[in-house]
Scaffold this motif. Structure first.
Motif, PDB file in Angstrom:
ATOM      1  N   MET A   1      48.775  22.495  12.831  1.00  0.00           N
ATOM      2  CA  MET A   1      47.953  21.293  12.822  1.00  0.00           C
ATOM      3  C   MET A   1      47.507  20.987  14.251  1.00  0.00           C
ATOM      4  O   MET A   1      48.308  21.007  15.170  1.00  0.00           O
ATOM      5  N   ILE A   2      46.246  20.711  14.419  1.00  0.00           N
ATOM      6  CA  ILE A   2      45.716  20.378  15.735  1.00  0.00           C
ATOM      7  C   ILE A   2      45.958  18.903  15.998  1.00  0.00           C
ATOM      8  O   ILE A   2      45.620  18.049  15.190  1.00  0.00           O
ATOM      9  N   SER A   3      46.550  18.647  17.151  1.00  0.00           N
ATOM     10  CA  SER A   3      46.847  17.266  17.525  1.00  0.00           C
ATOM     11  C   SER A   3      46.079  16.890  18.769  1.00  0.00           C
ATOM     12  O   SER A   3      46.055  17.633  19.744  1.00  0.00           O
ATOM     13  N   PHE A   4      45.433  15.731  18.719  1.00  0.00           N
ATOM     14  CA  PHE A   4      44.694  15.264  19.897  1.00  0.00           C
ATOM     15  C   PHE A   4      45.656  14.820  20.998  1.00  0.00           C
ATOM     16  O   PHE A   4      45.250  14.610  22.120  1.00  0.00           O
ATOM     17  N   LYS A   5      46.946  14.721  20.689  1.00  0.00           N
ATOM     18  CA  LYS A   5      47.944  14.364  21.691  1.00  0.00           C
ATOM     19  C   LYS A   5      48.308  15.568  22.558  1.00  0.00           C
ATOM     20  O   LYS A   5      48.737  15.409  23.691  1.00  0.00           O
ATOM     21  N   ASN A   6      48.125  16.754  22.024  1.00  0.00           N
ATOM     22  CA  ASN A   6      48.387  17.970  22.778  1.00  0.00           C
ATOM     23  C   ASN A   6      47.261  18.161  23.796  1.00  0.00           C
ATOM     24  O   ASN A   6      46.087  18.201  23.428  1.00  0.00           O
ATOM     25  N   PRO A   7      47.583  18.295  25.097  1.00  0.00           N
ATOM     26  CA  PRO A   7      46.536  18.402  26.126  1.00  0.00           C
ATOM     27  C   PRO A   7      45.590  19.587  25.913  1.00  0.00           C
ATOM     28  O   PRO A   7      44.386  19.450  26.127  1.00  0.00           O
ATOM     29  N   LEU A   8      46.110  20.732  25.492  1.00  0.00           N
ATOM     30  CA  LEU A   8      45.249  21.891  25.262  1.00  0.00           C
ATOM     31  C   LEU A   8      44.304  21.631  24.102  1.00  0.00           C
ATOM     32  O   LEU A   8      43.100  21.908  24.205  1.00  0.00           O
ATOM     33  N   SER A   9      44.819  21.080  23.017  1.00  0.00           N
ATOM     34  CA  SER A   9      43.963  20.749  21.871  1.00  0.00           C
ATOM     35  C   SER A   9      42.899  19.733  22.260  1.00  0.00           C
ATOM     36  O   SER A   9      41.732  19.876  21.889  1.00  0.00           O
ATOM     37  N   ARG A  10      43.295  18.708  23.005  1.00  0.00           N
ATOM     38  CA  ARG A  10      42.347  17.674  23.439  1.00  0.00           C
ATOM     39  C   ARG A  10      41.239  18.303  24.287  1.00  0.00           C
ATOM     40  O   ARG A  10      40.058  18.014  24.100  1.00  0.00           O
ATOM     41  N   PHE A  11      41.627  19.200  25.209  1.00  0.00           N
ATOM     42  CA  PHE A  11      40.644  19.872  26.058  1.00  0.00           C
ATOM     43  C   PHE A  11      39.681  20.704  25.217  1.00  0.00           C
ATOM     44  O   PHE A  11      38.457  20.609  25.378  1.00  0.00           O
ATOM     45  N   LEU A  12      40.228  21.517  24.309  1.00  0.00           N
ATOM     46  CA  LEU A  12      39.384  22.400  23.504  1.00  0.00           C
ATOM     47  C   LEU A  12      38.459  21.622  22.579  1.00  0.00           C
ATOM     48  O   LEU A  12      37.270  21.949  22.459  1.00  0.00           O
ATOM     49  N   ILE A  13      38.966  20.572  21.955  1.00  0.00           N
ATOM     50  CA  ILE A  13      38.135  19.760  21.059  1.00  0.00           C
ATOM     51  C   ILE A  13      37.040  19.047  21.854  1.00  0.00           C
ATOM     52  O   ILE A  13      35.873  19.045  21.463  1.00  0.00           O
ATOM     53  N   THR A  14      37.432  18.462  22.983  1.00  0.00           N
ATOM     54  CA  THR A  14      36.448  17.768  23.828  1.00  0.00           C
ATOM     55  C   THR A  14      35.373  18.735  24.304  1.00  0.00           C
ATOM     56  O   THR A  14      34.174  18.427  24.234  1.00  0.00           O
ATOM     57  N   ALA A  15      35.784  19.905  24.763  1.00  0.00           N
ATOM     58  CA  ALA A  15      34.820  20.903  25.249  1.00  0.00           C
ATOM     59  C   ALA A  15      33.890  21.349  24.120  1.00  0.00           C
ATOM     60  O   ALA A  15      32.677  21.469  24.323  1.00  0.00           O
ATOM     61  N   LEU A  16      34.450  21.572  22.937  1.00  0.00           N
ATOM     62  CA  LEU A  16      33.635  21.998  21.801  1.00  0.00           C
ATOM     63  C   LEU A  16      32.626  20.923  21.405  1.00  0.00           C
ATOM     64  O   LEU A  16      31.450  21.220  21.170  1.00  0.00           O
ATOM     65  N   VAL A  17      33.061  19.679  21.358  1.00  0.00           N
ATOM     66  CA  VAL A  17      32.156  18.578  21.016  1.00  0.00           C
ATOM     67  C   VAL A  17      31.058  18.447  22.078  1.00  0.00           C
ATOM     68  O   VAL A  17      29.867  18.339  21.753  1.00  0.00           O
ATOM     69  N   LEU A  18      31.450  18.463  23.340  1.00  0.00           N
ATOM     70  CA  LEU A  18      30.460  18.348  24.420  1.00  0.00           C
ATOM     71  C   LEU A  18      29.473  19.508  24.392  1.00  0.00           C
ATOM     72  O   LEU A  18      28.266  19.312  24.580  1.00  0.00           O
ATOM     73  N   TYR A  19      29.970  20.725  24.156  1.00  0.00           N
ATOM     74  CA  TYR A  19      29.075  21.885  24.105  1.00  0.00           C
ATOM     75  C   TYR A  19      28.110  21.763  22.934  1.00  0.00           C
ATOM     76  O   TYR A  19      26.921  22.056  23.080  1.00  0.00           O
ATOM     77  N   THR A  20      28.610  21.314  21.792  1.00  0.00           N
ATOM     78  CA  THR A  20      27.745  21.144  20.620  1.00  0.00           C
ATOM     79  C   THR A  20      26.654  20.111  20.897  1.00  0.00           C
ATOM     80  O   THR A  20      25.482  20.332  20.570  1.00  0.00           O
ATOM     81  N   VAL A  21      27.035  18.997  21.515  1.00  0.00           N
ATOM     82  CA  VAL A  21      26.057  17.959  21.872  1.00  0.00           C
ATOM     83  C   VAL A  21      25.052  18.517  22.874  1.00  0.00           C
ATOM     84  O   VAL A  21      23.833  18.333  22.725  1.00  0.00           O
ATOM     85  N   TRP A  22      25.555  19.202  23.894  1.00  0.00           N
ATOM     86  CA  TRP A  22      24.659  19.778  24.913  1.00  0.00           C
ATOM     87  C   TRP A  22      23.703  20.778  24.272  1.00  0.00           C
ATOM     88  O   TRP A  22      22.498  20.713  24.482  1.00  0.00           O
ATOM     89  N   TYR A  23      24.246  21.713  23.510  1.00  0.00           N
ATOM     90  CA  TYR A  23      23.428  22.768  22.921  1.00  0.00           C
ATOM     91  C   TYR A  23      22.342  22.175  22.024  1.00  0.00           C
ATOM     92  O   TYR A  23      21.176  22.564  22.110  1.00  0.00           O
ATOM     93  N   SER A  24      22.716  21.234  21.181  1.00  0.00           N
ATOM     94  CA  SER A  24      21.745  20.599  20.280  1.00  0.00           C
ATOM     95  C   SER A  24      20.680  19.848  21.063  1.00  0.00           C
ATOM     96  O   SER A  24      19.481  19.961  20.768  1.00  0.00           O
ATOM     97  N   THR A  25      21.107  19.093  22.056  1.00  0.00           N
ATOM     98  CA  THR A  25      20.160  18.332  22.873  1.00  0.00           C
ATOM     99  C   THR A  25      19.211  19.265  23.615  1.00  0.00           C
ATOM    100  O   THR A  25      17.999  19.054  23.644  1.00  0.00           O
ATOM    101  N   TYR A  26      19.773  20.321  24.188  1.00  0.00           N
ATOM    102  CA  TYR A  26      18.943  21.263  24.943  1.00  0.00           C
ATOM    103  C   TYR A  26      17.968  21.991  24.026  1.00  0.00           C
ATOM    104  O   TYR A  26      16.765  22.041  24.306  1.00  0.00           O
TER     105      TYR A  26
END
Length: 174
Positions: free
Chosen positions: A1-26
């Motif tokens: 289970m992915i937990s947003f409390k886990n620093p690695l999971s938080r980093f990966l989820i944040t990066a994925l969301v930001l990349y998706t937003v960036w890619y779509s916007t671009y």
């Protein structure tokens, strides 16, 4: 289970969301307009011409997206080579990785500037190689400079992680 409390999971989820937003916007808003891409390409060409002329090269009349030393076919600088995707990847990593925002607000623009400058050096080197051989340009564009640019960005990421993020990567004893 992915937990947003886990620093690695938080980093990966944040990066994925930001990349998706960036890619779509671009892809759907910025790139179709072409103004940002053309601005970065023109700036890259202008600085490359400036330095190449200092080194004694004679350049043909500049054309949109084309940097041409006399006697060569010229280098076409496409959207994939203007550095914008690298700026985004760099910024997304710094934003997603923990660290103080005050430092991020300095480090991200400084890093983008350095990536842009490294890209200008890459274009200058490719133009110089084109005087020697088109085959040298193809090989170095595809392999050498791709590896060097990503290694440079990775080095800046590591600088952020080790020096500026304030995060200790040393394992703690339990």
């Amino acid at each position: 289970m992915i937990s947003f409390k886990n620093p690695l999971s938080r980093f990966l989820i944040t990066a994925l969301v930001l990349y998706t937003v960036w890619y779509s916007t671009y892809e759907f808003l910025i790139h179709p307009n072409q103004s940002l891409d053309l601005l970065v390409v023109q700036n890259t060409i202008d600085f490359s011409v400036f330095f190449l002329e200092i080194f004694g090269y004679i350049l043909s009349q500049p054309e949109t997206r084309l940097l041409k030393i006399e006697g060569t076919g010229g280098l076409f600088i496409g959207d994939s080579c203007n550095g914008i995707p690298l700026f985004a990847l760099f910024a997304i990593f710094i934003i997603a990785f923990p660290g103080p925002w005050k430092k991020k607000l300095f480090f991200i623009p400084a890093g983008i500037f350095l990536i842009h400058f490294a890209n200008i050096i890459r274009i200058i080197a490719l133009a110089h190689l084109q005087v020697k051989s088109d085959e040298l340009v193809r090989f170095n564009h595809t392999y050498t400079f791709t590896i060097l640019m990503y290694a440079f960005i990775f080095g800046m990421w590591m600088l952020w992680v080790k020096k500026y993020s304030g995060i200790s990567l040393q394992p703690t004893e339990k």
